[in-house]
Design a protein around this motif. Structure first.
Motif, PDB file in Angstrom:
ATOM      1  N   ALA A  45       0.666  -1.149  -0.002  1.00  0.00           N
ATOM      2  CA  ALA A  45      -0.109   0.016  -0.138  1.00  0.00           C
ATOM      3  C   ALA A  45       0.931   1.221   0.040  1.00  0.00           C
ATOM      4  O   ALA A  45       0.428   2.293  -0.722  1.00  0.00           O
ATOM      5  CB  ALA A  45      -0.921   0.057   1.296  1.00  0.00           C
ATOM      6  N   ILE A  46       1.905   1.286   0.751  1.00  0.00           N
ATOM      7  CA  ILE A  46       2.860   2.387   0.840  1.00  0.00           C
ATOM      8  C   ILE A  46       3.600   2.542  -0.556  1.00  0.00           C
ATOM      9  O   ILE A  46       3.380   3.671  -1.099  1.00  0.00           O
ATOM     10  CB  ILE A  46       3.912   2.062   1.959  1.00  0.00           C
ATOM     11  CG1 ILE A  46       3.181   2.418   3.349  1.00  0.00           C
ATOM     12  CG2 ILE A  46       5.029   3.340   1.911  1.00  0.00           C
ATOM     13  CD1 ILE A  46       3.937   2.036   4.428  1.00  0.00           C
ATOM     14  N   GLY A  48       2.490   1.755  -3.256  1.00  0.00           N
ATOM     15  CA  GLY A  48       1.264   2.136  -4.340  1.00  0.00           C
ATOM     16  C   GLY A  48       1.111   3.631  -4.355  1.00  0.00           C
ATOM     17  O   GLY A  48       1.009   4.316  -5.161  1.00  0.00           O
ATOM     18  N   ILE A  49       1.092   4.233  -2.780  1.00  0.00           N
ATOM     19  CA  ILE A  49       0.769   5.427  -2.787  1.00  0.00           C
ATOM     20  C   ILE A  49       2.064   6.460  -3.131  1.00  0.00           C
ATOM     21  O   ILE A  49       1.608   7.519  -3.787  1.00  0.00           O
ATOM     22  CB  ILE A  49       0.534   5.760  -1.306  1.00  0.00           C
ATOM     23  CG1 ILE A  49      -0.876   5.222  -0.622  1.00  0.00           C
ATOM     24  CG2 ILE A  49       0.553   7.220  -0.815  1.00  0.00           C
ATOM     25  CD1 ILE A  49      -1.007   5.099   0.509  1.00  0.00           C
ATOM     26  N   VAL A  50       3.118   5.977  -3.095  1.00  0.00           N
ATOM     27  CA  VAL A  50       4.293   6.593  -3.453  1.00  0.00           C
ATOM     28  C   VAL A  50       4.452   6.658  -4.872  1.00  0.00           C
ATOM     29  O   VAL A  50       4.647   7.668  -5.660  1.00  0.00           O
ATOM     30  CB  VAL A  50       5.595   5.919  -3.006  1.00  0.00           C
ATOM     31  CG1 VAL A  50       6.896   6.612  -3.722  1.00  0.00           C
ATOM     32  CG2 VAL A  50       5.737   6.215  -1.526  1.00  0.00           C
ATOM     33  N   TYR A  51       3.988   5.758  -5.471  1.00  0.00           N
ATOM     34  CA  TYR A  51       4.011   5.522  -7.036  1.00  0.00           C
ATOM     35  C   TYR A  51       2.931   6.551  -7.661  1.00  0.00           C
ATOM     36  O   TYR A  51       3.171   7.225  -8.363  1.00  0.00           O
ATOM     37  CB  TYR A  51       3.479   4.120  -7.609  1.00  0.00           C
ATOM     38  CG  TYR A  51       3.382   3.929  -9.104  1.00  0.00           C
ATOM     39  CD1 TYR A  51       4.312   3.917  -9.956  1.00  0.00           C
ATOM     40  CD2 TYR A  51       2.018   3.799  -9.635  1.00  0.00           C
ATOM     41  CE1 TYR A  51       4.250   3.907 -11.152  1.00  0.00           C
ATOM     42  CE2 TYR A  51       1.910   3.623 -11.003  1.00  0.00           C
ATOM     43  CZ  TYR A  51       2.985   3.883 -11.636  1.00  0.00           C
ATOM     44  OH  TYR A  51       2.849   3.710 -12.960  1.00  0.00           O
ATOM     45  N   LEU A  52       1.630   6.459  -6.920  1.00  0.00           N
ATOM     46  CA  LEU A  52       0.704   7.392  -7.603  1.00  0.00           C
ATOM     47  C   LEU A  52       0.880   8.810  -7.188  1.00  0.00           C
ATOM     48  O   LEU A  52       0.723   9.688  -8.326  1.00  0.00           O
ATOM     49  CB  LEU A  52      -0.684   7.066  -6.817  1.00  0.00           C
ATOM     50  CG  LEU A  52      -1.397   5.710  -7.286  1.00  0.00           C
ATOM     51  CD1 LEU A  52      -2.399   5.331  -6.388  1.00  0.00           C
ATOM     52  CD2 LEU A  52      -1.723   5.856  -8.636  1.00  0.00           C
ATOM     53  N   THR A  53       1.759   9.129  -5.998  1.00  0.00           N
ATOM     54  CA  THR A  53       2.128  10.519  -5.876  1.00  0.00           C
ATOM     55  C   THR A  53       3.154  11.001  -6.833  1.00  0.00           C
ATOM     56  O   THR A  53       3.164  12.045  -7.454  1.00  0.00           O
ATOM     57  CB  THR A  53       2.598  10.522  -4.570  1.00  0.00           C
ATOM     58  OG1 THR A  53       1.544  10.088  -3.507  1.00  0.00           O
ATOM     59  CG2 THR A  53       3.078  12.000  -4.282  1.00  0.00           C
ATOM     60  N   GLN A  54       4.028  10.167  -7.099  1.00  0.00           N
ATOM     61  CA  GLN A  54       5.054  10.433  -8.226  1.00  0.00           C
ATOM     62  C   GLN A  54       4.610  10.609  -9.495  1.00  0.00           C
ATOM     63  O   GLN A  54       5.084  11.597 -10.473  1.00  0.00           O
ATOM     64  CB  GLN A  54       6.336   9.459  -8.177  1.00  0.00           C
ATOM     65  CG  GLN A  54       7.059   9.562  -6.698  1.00  0.00           C
ATOM     66  CD  GLN A  54       7.610  10.797  -6.624  1.00  0.00           C
ATOM     67  OE1 GLN A  54       8.250  11.416  -7.635  1.00  0.00           O
ATOM     68  NE2 GLN A  54       7.857  11.325  -5.461  1.00  0.00           N
ATOM     69  N   THR A  55       3.790   9.811  -9.819  1.00  0.00           N
ATOM     70  CA  THR A  55       3.122   9.877 -11.125  1.00  0.00           C
ATOM     71  C   THR A  55       2.386  11.132 -11.487  1.00  0.00           C
ATOM     72  O   THR A  55       2.479  11.800 -12.429  1.00  0.00           O
ATOM     73  CB  THR A  55       2.384   8.694 -11.704  1.00  0.00           C
ATOM     74  OG1 THR A  55       2.830   7.574 -11.510  1.00  0.00           O
ATOM     75  CG2 THR A  55       1.649   8.863 -13.051  1.00  0.00           C
ATOM     76  N   ASN A  56       1.649  11.718 -10.348  1.00  0.00           N
ATOM     77  CA  ASN A  56       0.796  12.820 -10.316  1.00  0.00           C
ATOM     78  C   ASN A  56       1.769  14.019 -10.447  1.00  0.00           C
ATOM     79  O   ASN A  56       1.404  15.018 -11.367  1.00  0.00           O
ATOM     80  CB  ASN A  56      -0.045  12.753  -9.100  1.00  0.00           C
ATOM     81  CG  ASN A  56      -1.052  13.957  -9.104  1.00  0.00           C
ATOM     82  OD1 ASN A  56      -1.476  14.551 -10.219  1.00  0.00           O
ATOM     83  ND2 ASN A  56      -1.572  14.321  -8.157  1.00  0.00           N
TER      84      ASN A  56
END
Length: 124
Positions: A45-46, A48-56
Protein backbone atom coordinates in the motif's frame (compact mmCIF):
# COMPACT_ATOMS: atom_id res chain seq x y z
CA UNK A 1 30.16 -33.27 20.47
CA UNK A 2 27.86 -34.73 23.00
CA UNK A 3 26.48 -38.19 22.34
CA UNK A 4 22.98 -37.01 23.35
CA UNK A 5 22.92 -34.18 20.82
CA UNK A 6 20.46 -35.85 18.49
CA UNK A 7 18.07 -36.68 21.32
CA UNK A 8 18.15 -33.21 22.90
CA UNK A 9 18.18 -31.40 19.54
CA UNK A 10 20.54 -28.78 20.88
CA UNK A 11 24.21 -28.19 21.07
CA UNK A 12 25.08 -27.24 24.63
CA UNK A 13 28.81 -27.03 23.84
CA UNK A 14 28.40 -24.23 21.23
CA UNK A 15 25.66 -21.89 22.43
CA UNK A 16 26.13 -19.39 19.58
CA UNK A 17 25.01 -22.07 17.11
CA UNK A 18 21.84 -22.51 19.10
CA UNK A 19 21.04 -18.78 18.94
CA UNK A 20 21.62 -18.71 15.20
CA UNK A 21 19.25 -21.60 14.72
CA UNK A 22 16.65 -19.89 16.90
CA UNK A 23 17.11 -16.61 15.06
CA UNK A 24 16.65 -18.31 11.72
CA UNK A 25 13.58 -20.11 12.97
CA UNK A 26 12.13 -16.88 14.31
CA UNK A 27 12.64 -15.17 10.97
CA UNK A 28 11.08 -18.08 9.10
CA UNK A 29 8.12 -18.21 11.50
CA UNK A 30 7.56 -14.48 11.24
CA UNK A 31 7.49 -14.67 7.44
CA UNK A 32 4.90 -17.42 7.39
CA UNK A 33 2.49 -15.93 9.93
CA UNK A 34 -0.46 -13.56 9.66
CA UNK A 35 1.72 -10.64 10.70
CA UNK A 36 3.89 -11.07 7.65
CA UNK A 37 0.89 -10.92 5.33
CA UNK A 38 -0.29 -7.73 7.02
CA UNK A 39 3.24 -6.34 6.70
CA UNK A 40 3.38 -7.22 3.02
CA UNK A 41 0.01 -5.52 2.45
CA UNK A 42 1.17 -2.42 4.31
CA UNK A 43 4.40 -2.24 2.29
CA UNK A 44 2.46 -2.75 -0.96
CA UNK A 45 0.00 0.00 0.00
CA UNK A 46 2.82 2.42 0.84
CA UNK A 47 4.59 1.66 -2.44
CA UNK A 48 1.32 2.15 -4.33
CA UNK A 49 0.74 5.53 -2.71
CA UNK A 50 4.31 6.63 -3.45
CA UNK A 51 3.92 5.50 -7.08
CA UNK A 52 0.65 7.39 -7.54
CA UNK A 53 2.10 10.51 -5.92
CA UNK A 54 5.18 10.49 -8.14
CA UNK A 55 3.08 9.89 -11.26
CA UNK A 56 0.79 12.77 -10.35
CA UNK A 57 3.73 15.11 -9.71
CA UNK A 58 5.33 14.14 -13.01
CA UNK A 59 2.12 14.82 -14.92
CA UNK A 60 1.65 18.18 -13.18
CA UNK A 61 5.19 19.26 -13.99
CA UNK A 62 4.67 18.15 -17.60
CA UNK A 63 1.62 20.42 -17.92
CA UNK A 64 3.56 23.32 -16.41
CA UNK A 65 6.40 22.79 -18.88
CA UNK A 66 3.93 22.73 -21.79
CA UNK A 67 2.33 26.00 -20.60
CA UNK A 68 5.75 27.65 -20.34
CA UNK A 69 6.70 26.48 -23.83
CA UNK A 70 3.45 27.95 -25.21
CA UNK A 71 4.26 31.21 -23.42
CA UNK A 72 7.72 31.24 -24.99
CA UNK A 73 6.31 30.84 -28.51
CA UNK A 74 3.78 33.64 -27.90
CA UNK A 75 6.52 35.95 -26.61
CA UNK A 76 8.77 35.14 -29.57
CA UNK A 77 6.01 35.98 -32.07
CA UNK A 78 5.21 39.21 -30.22
CA UNK A 79 8.90 40.09 -30.16
CA UNK A 80 9.08 39.63 -33.93
CA UNK A 81 6.01 41.81 -34.45
CA UNK A 82 7.40 44.56 -32.20
CA UNK A 83 10.77 44.43 -33.98
CA UNK A 84 9.04 44.96 -37.33
CA UNK A 85 7.06 47.90 -35.91
CA UNK A 86 10.26 49.39 -34.47
CA UNK A 87 12.01 49.16 -37.83
CA UNK A 88 9.02 50.76 -39.59
CA UNK A 89 9.05 53.65 -37.13
CA UNK A 90 12.79 54.16 -37.69
CA UNK A 91 12.40 54.41 -41.49
CA UNK A 92 13.02 57.74 -43.21
CA UNK A 93 9.50 57.91 -44.65
CA UNK A 94 8.01 57.66 -41.17
CA UNK A 95 10.36 60.31 -39.82
CA UNK A 96 9.46 62.82 -42.56
CA UNK A 97 5.75 62.12 -42.06
CA UNK A 98 6.16 62.71 -38.32
CA UNK A 99 7.95 66.00 -38.95
CA UNK A 100 4.85 67.37 -40.70
CA UNK A 101 2.65 66.25 -37.79
CA UNK A 102 4.85 68.19 -35.36
CA UNK A 103 4.82 71.32 -37.60
CA UNK A 104 8.53 71.17 -38.24
CA UNK A 105 9.97 72.92 -41.27
CA UNK A 106 12.77 71.49 -43.34
CA UNK A 107 16.14 73.06 -42.89
CA UNK A 108 17.63 74.87 -45.84
CA UNK A 109 21.25 74.76 -46.81
CA UNK A 110 23.46 75.52 -43.85
CA UNK A 111 25.50 78.69 -43.67
CA UNK A 112 29.10 78.40 -42.67
CA UNK A 113 30.21 81.14 -40.33
CA UNK A 114 33.89 81.88 -39.97
CA UNK A 115 34.95 83.21 -36.64
CA UNK A 116 38.12 85.18 -36.46
CA UNK A 117 40.34 84.53 -33.58
CA UNK A 118 42.42 87.11 -31.80
CA UNK A 119 45.58 85.85 -33.54
CA UNK A 120 44.18 86.63 -36.97
CA UNK A 121 43.13 90.13 -35.92
CA UNK A 122 46.53 90.83 -34.41
CA UNK A 123 48.34 89.89 -37.62
CA UNK A 124 46.48 92.50 -39.70
Amino acid sequence: MCKFWKKEKCNHHFKELKTKINWRLQVWNSLTGKRSLIGIYVVAAILGIVYLTQTNLTATIGYQIKDLENGITKLQSENGRLTINYLKLQSMDQITASAVDFNLVPAGSPEIVMVRTSNQIAKR
